[in-house]
Design an enzyme around this catalytic site. Structure first.
Site, short mmCIF file in Angstrom:
data_model
loop_
_atom_site.label_atom_id
_atom_site.label_comp_id
_atom_site.label_asym_id
_atom_site.label_seq_id
_atom_site.Cartn_x
_atom_site.Cartn_y
_atom_site.Cartn_z
N LYS A 59 0.86 -1.20 0.00
CA LYS A 59 0.00 0.00 0.00
C LYS A 59 0.89 1.25 0.00
CE LYS A 59 -1.74 1.52 4.04
NZ LYS A 59 -1.40 2.91 4.40
N ASN A 60 1.90 1.26 0.86
CA ASN A 60 2.69 2.47 1.05
C ASN A 60 3.75 2.68 -0.02
OD1 ASN A 60 1.10 2.96 3.22
ND2 ASN A 60 2.63 2.42 4.77
N CYS B 121 -5.19 12.56 12.53
CA CYS B 121 -5.94 11.31 12.50
C CYS B 121 -5.80 10.68 13.88
CB CYS B 121 -5.41 10.38 11.41
SG CYS B 121 -3.77 9.78 11.78
N ARG C 260 -0.13 14.71 12.53
CA ARG C 260 0.30 14.52 11.13
C ARG C 260 0.51 15.85 10.40
NH1 ARG C 260 -1.32 9.17 9.92
NH2 ARG C 260 0.37 9.15 8.41
N ASP D 288 4.49 0.85 12.35
CA ASP D 288 3.29 0.20 11.78
C ASP D 288 3.12 -1.24 12.23
OD1 ASP D 288 3.41 1.92 8.55
OD2 ASP D 288 2.83 2.56 10.56
N ARG E 53 -8.58 -0.53 4.97
CA ARG E 53 -7.74 0.49 4.34
C ARG E 53 -6.39 -0.11 3.93
NH1 ARG E 53 -7.06 5.90 7.57
NH2 ARG E 53 -5.70 6.15 5.77
C1 EPZ Z 1 4.16 7.07 6.37
O1 EPZ Z 1 3.32 8.10 6.86
C2 EPZ Z 1 3.27 5.84 6.29
N1 EPZ Z 1 2.17 6.08 5.37
C3 EPZ Z 1 2.72 5.49 7.68
O2 EPZ Z 1 1.97 4.29 7.56
C4 EPZ Z 1 3.91 5.27 8.61
O3 EPZ Z 1 3.43 5.01 9.91
C5 EPZ Z 1 4.81 6.50 8.63
O4 EPZ Z 1 5.24 6.81 7.28
C6 EPZ Z 1 6.06 6.31 9.49
O5 EPZ Z 1 6.77 5.21 9.03
C7 EPZ Z 1 2.38 6.00 4.03
O6 EPZ Z 1 3.49 5.74 3.58
C8 EPZ Z 1 1.21 6.24 3.15
P1 EPZ Z 1 6.04 10.56 8.39
P2 EPZ Z 1 3.85 9.65 6.83
O7 EPZ Z 1 5.94 11.79 7.59
O8 EPZ Z 1 4.65 9.87 5.62
C9 EPZ Z 1 6.03 13.84 11.78
C10 EPZ Z 1 0.12 2.89 7.78
O9 EPZ Z 1 -0.33 2.35 8.80
N2 EPZ Z 1 6.00 14.82 10.69
O10 EPZ Z 1 7.26 9.70 8.27
O11 EPZ Z 1 2.68 10.51 7.08
C11 EPZ Z 1 4.71 13.09 11.91
O12 EPZ Z 1 3.80 13.82 12.68
C12 EPZ Z 1 0.57 4.33 7.84
O13 EPZ Z 1 0.26 2.32 6.67
C13 EPZ Z 1 6.14 16.16 10.98
O14 EPZ Z 1 6.28 16.54 12.14
O15 EPZ Z 1 4.79 9.63 8.11
C14 EPZ Z 1 5.13 11.81 12.58
O16 EPZ Z 1 5.18 12.03 13.97
C15 EPZ Z 1 0.25 4.97 9.19
N3 EPZ Z 1 6.11 17.06 9.97
C16 EPZ Z 1 6.55 11.56 12.04
O17 EPZ Z 1 6.99 12.81 11.48
C17 EPZ Z 1 5.95 16.68 8.65
O18 EPZ Z 1 5.95 17.55 7.75
C18 EPZ Z 1 6.61 10.52 10.95
O19 EPZ Z 1 5.76 10.95 9.92
C19 EPZ Z 1 5.80 15.31 8.37
C20 EPZ Z 1 5.83 14.40 9.40
#
Ligand code: EPZ
Length: 417
Positions: free
Chosen positions: A22-23, A116, A121, A304, A396
């Site tokens: 998915k990701n 969420c 996020r 995850d 999802r």
């Molecule tokens: C990706 O989300 C994945 N989703 C998530 O999987 C996964 O949990 C996450 O990476 C971490 O590995 C997809 O790939 C579609 P991040 P993403 O940006 O990109 C903070 C699932 O279950 N952050 O790496 O949204 C954020 O709040 C999903 O399949 C900022 O502060 O994750 C979080 O605490 C859930 N500012 C941390 O970084 C930003 O601009 C990691 O977020 C962006 C992120």
């Protein structure tokens, strides 16, 4: 609202094939916006998140056709550069259209995805990087307005290795003048997959999988074909399902390297794990030993898989400590596991799990995708029956989950109340 009725206590035995990631699919589908013509992406799982991304591409004017695991995206006629909050609220990753639209058209308007169940996020790292590439960014009324006459390559150092920010910035940089260097980039395998698809289109991206990624801007891209990698989180979920039911399961269509951190923890817990080129076999005879886990960015233990591993530790011999370092609110499954008899206490971002000899079935609610998966695993191991509400969360990210587990000997029935 669909719900799952699960009769626990059945060992999972046999073979199960992992679906496409998915990701990995989500950023690759967004990247198809980068050029006119028909991109063909194979092994895309049939999930509601994928459907939302396809709907987003269609709203932008792309022609999207889905046949089984193959998705064709023709972005020749993209005529809208705005994505409303109806879609971005349903699926955060629809914000991945920002980079491609800005790169190809010099403009994009994307509604804020909002928080969420697992955290706020934010997108500050995405926007900070786009500004460093020369984009004008304004935010008002819950929307992000981005424009750029011409993006110019820059050196971007991410405050944290955000997966989405790394993906959006790579896509934004493919046409930027000169070279863009992203440091402290996320190293997830899904980013390597995106790099491979972009390079098949004629982009020049190097370094994905490391924390330094270089993108040399090019003038033109051509549509390409791509097969997404297997879903490492689905694979890990099945590995834990085998362990928690004391089963013997061979998981196929998996890249063992992508789940090395989980494999190490399962072995530490006394679970037998062996692997080949594209398969992993998990055999568990008795109760697992309690082990401690700290979620980290890849290649550390993935956030995850934290809820699913906690379900296993709820039945372990001893006390384990699980620390969630990535998201600020990813313990919503704890209250539901407690309803099944788990002995878990929370102290901030740390969970202390005292293993119990058995869990009992209960009516529980899935709060998000991976929490829902954790409840399925706990219900598979619990005595008597469980009902899991809000199964749309699980749909999802898991393709035909109950069918896959019933093939292995589980007793799961989907009912539509
Ligand atoms: C990706 O989300 C994945 N989703 C998530 O999987 C996964 O949990 C996450 O990476 C971490 O590995 C997809 O790939 C579609 P991040 P993403 O940006 O990109 C903070 C699932 O279950 N952050 O790496 O949204 C954020 O709040 C999903 O399949 C900022 O502060 O994750 C979080 O605490 C859930 N500012 C941390 O970084 C930003 O601009 C990691 O977020 C962006 C992120």
């Amino acid at each position: 609202m669909p719900r799952l009725m699960i009769v626990g206590g059945h060992r999972l035995l046999g073979r199960v094939k992992v679906s496409g990631s998915k990701n990995a699919s989500l950023p690759v589908l967004a990247a198809a916006l980068l050029c006119p013509g028909r991109c063909v992406i194979a092994d895309v799982p049939e999930l509601s998140d994928i459907a939302v991304m396809c709907q987003a591409l269609t709203c932008l004017g792309a022609r999207v056709q889905r046949a089984g695991g193959q998705v064709e995206v023709d972005a020749s006629c993209v005529n809208t550069l705005e994505l409303n909050d109806e879609l971005t609220r349903r699926m955060r990753a629809s914000n991945l259209v920002l980079g491609p639209l800005l790169a190809r058209f010099g403009r994009a308007v994307v509604a804020y995805p909002g928080g969420c169940n697992i955290g706020s996020r934010p997108m500050n790292l995405h926007l900070k990087g786009l500004k460093m590439l020369g984009a004008e960014i304004s935010e008002r009324y819950g929307y992000i307005y981005a424009t750029a006459e011409r993006l110019v390559g820059a050196e971007i150092i991410l405050d944290m290795p955000s997966v989405g920010a790394t993906e959006n910035l790579i896509m934004a940089a493919v046409h930027a003048a000169g070279v863009t260097v992203i440091k402290n980039a996320a190293r997830e395998p899904e980013i390597v997959d995106l790099q491979n698809f972009l390079n098949a289109m004629g982009a020049r991206v190097r370094g994905a999988g490391t924390d330094v990624i270089k993108i040399e801007g090019v003038e033109r891209l051509e549509p390409a074909r791509h097969t997404v990698i297997p879903d490492r989180i689905e694979a890990g979920t099945h590995m834990i399902a085998a362990a928690i039911t004391r089963g013997d399961v061979c998981i196929t269509n998996v890249i063992p390297e992508h789940v090395e951190s989980l494999t190490a923890k399962l072995r530490e817990a006394g679970v037998q794990v062996e692997s080949g080129d594209d398969w992993i076999r998990v055999v568990a005879g008795g109760r697992p030993r309690a082990v401690d886990v700290r979620t980290l960015y890849y290649p550390g233990f993935p956030t995850d898989l934290q809820p699913q591993f906690m379900a296993l530790m709820a039945l372990a011999e001893g006390t384990s400590i699980i620390s969630e370092t990535i998201f600020e609110n990813r313990f919503k499954h704890v209250s539901e596991l407690r309803r099944m008899g788990a002995d878990i206490n929370l102290e901030g971002h740390t969970a202390i799990i005292k293993g119990v000899p058995r869990l009992s079935g209960a009516v529980v609610e899935a709060s998000d995708l991976r929490a829902g998966a954790a409840l399925v695993l706990a219900a598979l191991a619990a005595e008597n029956g469980s009902i899991i509400e809000n199964v749309e969360h699980i749909d999802r990210g898991y393709e035909k989950l109950e069918r896959k587990y019933n093939t292995l000997g589980a007793r799961i029935m989907r009912v539509h109340s």
